[in-house]
Design an enzyme around this catalytic site. Sequence first.
Site, short mmCIF file in Angstrom:
data_model
loop_
_atom_site.label_atom_id
_atom_site.label_comp_id
_atom_site.label_asym_id
_atom_site.label_seq_id
_atom_site.Cartn_x
_atom_site.Cartn_y
_atom_site.Cartn_z
N HIS A 171 0.98 -1.25 -0.04
CA HIS A 171 -0.20 0.08 -0.02
C HIS A 171 0.95 1.25 0.15
CE1 HIS A 171 -3.69 2.34 1.27
NE2 HIS A 171 -2.59 3.20 1.85
N GLU A 172 1.77 1.38 0.87
CA GLU A 172 2.85 2.50 0.97
C GLU A 172 3.65 2.45 -0.34
OE1 GLU A 172 2.54 4.60 3.18
OE2 GLU A 172 1.14 3.41 4.62
N HIS A 175 1.40 4.37 -3.19
CA HIS A 175 1.49 5.92 -2.90
C HIS A 175 2.59 6.69 -3.47
CE1 HIS A 175 -1.97 6.54 0.04
NE2 HIS A 175 -1.37 5.75 0.76
N GLU A 236 -6.28 6.79 -1.07
CA GLU A 236 -6.12 5.48 -0.24
C GLU A 236 -6.63 4.33 -1.37
OE1 GLU A 236 -4.70 4.92 2.88
OE2 GLU A 236 -3.69 6.86 2.18
N ASP A 240 -4.88 1.23 -2.47
CA ASP A 240 -5.44 -0.35 -2.17
C ASP A 240 -5.45 -1.17 -3.42
OD1 ASP A 240 -5.83 0.16 0.41
OD2 ASP A 240 -7.90 0.57 0.22
#
Length: 521
Positions: A171-172, A175, A236, A240
């Site tokens: 997930h990070e 980003h 977000e 995901d």
Amino acid sequence: MTQPSGPCGTGSGQALLNNNSFWQSESCLYLNTMRPFLKQWLIRLTVILLYLPAPAVFAEQGSLNLELPEIGAASGSTISPQEERRLGETVMREVRQRLKLVEDPEVNEYLQSLGYRLAASSDNQTRDFTFFMVDDPAINAFAAPGGFIGINSGLVLATESESELASVLAHEIAHITQHHLARTFEQGGRLGLVSIAALIGAIIVGSQNSELGQAAIAATQAGTAQAQINFTRGNEEEADRVGIQTLARANFDTRSMPAFFERLQKSVRFAGARAPEFLSTHPVTTSRIADSRNRAEQYPYRQIVDSTAYHLVRAKLRVLGEPSPKQSVDRFAQNLKQGQYRNAEAEHYGYALALLANRDYDAARAQMRDLLAKDADSLPYQLALARIEMASGNNNKARDIFTEASKAYPGNHPLTLLYGRALLQTGQPAKARGLLHQQVRQNTSNPGLYKLLAEAEGQSGHKAAGHQALAEYYYLNGETAAAIEQLEIALRPADTDFYLSSQIEARLKELKDELALEAKR
């Protein structure tokens, strides 16, 4: 770092000439240079925070816990990849000074390995990533400029499978690969600098008083929260979606992401507990969980077996996180007696480390020998046994274990650091120096490695190089002024030849220019 006591005079840096006084010299220089640096860190913190349109989050204990930004190089972005990396390195120096990081080399090696595996399966496989762990029981993770990704030790312990941990890292990573910070820059520009400046003030207040800081942040955000909320939710959800793709490509369980998010959400809903910091920085809604579950179930289900390394790292973090070694020993002993564990070998491993921390060396040694009898090639077991021998004063035995292990695992970073320390303790600084120089060429961003190299240089008579290595240690920890003073001292010893002097002078100019730029900003 605990500094040894000793007299601090204007010429104390020359104590490096006496090998036994090397770290006394470091202590004096540290004390002499910290006062001007206290002014500099506030300047640098303000510069960094100008990039932060998102809220800061304060940990329960009241320590400053910066929510660092995600950044990317979207088309039309005003920041180049090189500038982004430099910004990330600046943030990392601030992080090392303001937050407590997990310094254990085996824990960091595992996190890097897991992160690289995921990054290699991401949408941008050419980007550089650096993964590090914050020593904090709060459940949180964040991405910083330049591909730096931090994860709290508390989050690792909150996971129930390696796939869950991988889902957070994925997930990070998303980003960063999806250029979310570049978009945040655009949004933040429309909100104006007044709100950002007010937020900086709130963060500074919060570093002194967490309750006042939270109140100030709440007031500051009132006018901007609604303007950013849809944008944040979009980030977000995209992270995901992309993260689940990365999990599938890296052969992890895609269903672990919604499962982990849902468990965090339920822990608040049913137990009435304070929301984990992760939910504050990564808002989770029922619809978001449902959406991620639908996406995850598009991939075929596969039974994924956790790696042994995952269980060993969690066991080590449990030992490091206990308030006292005795409590850690009792907890592991009780779990083993009652059969309450997920992995028996990891529980015995953790028990041995707890015994080591409690200075019960014979019992710790017995536990590790039992584990090695089952798996003689396990490097973590070999390193743990060597640590036990070192702690109990058997430095020669520890050195022999490291020597044999290095034949099977040449260049391994945790092994090299521990082996270098054992060589220094057994009076072989020249050999340690050569070993550590090889490692520095592969890893230029580890402060602990430079600190150990400085000691090896000093003990082997290379005093200028010792100060040079110590300068990098200070610089990576955000202490630019102290690094400059070390380089200036490095130019004085008689062993400074033309090549080394030129190298030191060039680095000295770089750091002086950087310090001047910080002051100007």
